[in-house]
Scaffold this motif. Sequence first.
Motif, PDB file in Angstrom:
ATOM      1  N   ARG A  88      43.244  32.611  38.497  1.00  0.00           N
ATOM      2  CA  ARG A  88      43.536  33.260  39.760  1.00  0.00           C
ATOM      3  C   ARG A  88      44.911  32.853  40.265  1.00  0.00           C
ATOM      4  NH1 ARG A  88      39.179  32.981  44.525  1.00  0.00           N
ATOM      5  NH2 ARG A  88      38.109  34.313  43.013  1.00  0.00           N
TER       6      ARG A  88
ATOM      7  N   SER B 207      47.530  34.885  38.466  1.00  0.00           N
ATOM      8  CA  SER B 207      47.583  36.250  38.987  1.00  0.00           C
ATOM      9  C   SER B 207      48.284  36.282  40.335  1.00  0.00           C
ATOM     10  CB  SER B 207      46.162  36.816  39.115  1.00  0.00           C
ATOM     11  OG  SER B 207      45.562  36.956  37.847  1.00  0.00           O
TER      12      SER B 207
ATOM     13  N   TRP C 244      45.580  43.091  37.247  1.00  0.00           N
ATOM     14  CA  TRP C 244      45.816  42.092  38.302  1.00  0.00           C
ATOM     15  C   TRP C 244      46.567  42.668  39.504  1.00  0.00           C
ATOM     16  CZ3 TRP C 244      51.043  41.622  39.088  1.00  0.00           C
ATOM     17  CH2 TRP C 244      51.886  41.980  38.033  1.00  0.00           C
TER      18      TRP C 244
END
Length: 320
Positions: free
Chosen positions: A2, A5, A318
């Motif tokens: 995460r 991204s 993403w």
Amino acid sequence: MRGASSAKILALHGAVLLVFFCLQFLLPEYHHLAMTRVMVLAIFAMGYNLLFGYTGLLSLGHALFFASGLYGAGLAAYHLEWSVPAAFVAGIGVGFVVSLLIGLISLRTTGVAFMIVTLMFSQVAYLASLYFSEWTRGEEGLMLPQAARSFELLGANFDLTNAATRYNIAFALMALALTVTFLVIRSPAGRVMVAVRENEARTTMLGYNTYALKLIALTLSGTICAMAGAAYALLFAYVGSSFGSIQYSIEALLFTLLGGAGTLLGPILGTVSMFYMIDIASEYTSAYMLVTGIALVLLVLFFPKGILGSIRERWLPWLP
């Protein structure tokens, strides 16, 4: 994962803003002015996208919110002789109040009924701007006085007749709108808005007050659109009732669909693409809207979720 991204997302958005900032040093005079207008309209599209793209509410009345900011700022500067910053805040304030009141009423409906109700409110406001022509001058519009073409803020003087000043103000406001939209959709409330778009009944079953969330989305959306309208009035020194017509509601929808509804950068890309598509086609033919229509049909066939929406679906999942 995460974190990686998030870094990509921040880098992408930072790069886009850097490109827009640097363009002012490269563009000729005509495109410099055109890009200033594009950035203001992109703010309008971003506001629309927050409601339609992320919350799933199709409105045909967003020209009302744009016009609320336009007239709130323009009439304050023209008739009340308020300073530019005060008029700008007034435009945003009017947009906030109008969007809140419209939301309280229109959100009691859903689906096609919501679309029709927002259209009706927008048309009433448009006709009112024509009826009260003593104050608004209707379609002819108002040209703001010279006193509204400059202002002082924090000891600095800003001349709105200067192309670079207009460009950088429009750029700063677009960056602000993009930042606000980014923070909203990444927040817990933003994620619930997306849940409302995907399945409102299930979201309600989970215990969320979907009416309140939709009201927040509509009010914030309308306020951002009003900011675009206020900026347009003050940067270009013109206020006219044509900005409240259904055409502008449809333009916001097309900007969003072209770039990709439910994507952060989609409204910006859609606004730039649509503006220059019409601009270039009009140089070669008077039937430029036909060319634009054909381009939109091809878009629906090959990029059904808009340019960025389809890119996200096929190659870059993403993208926010």
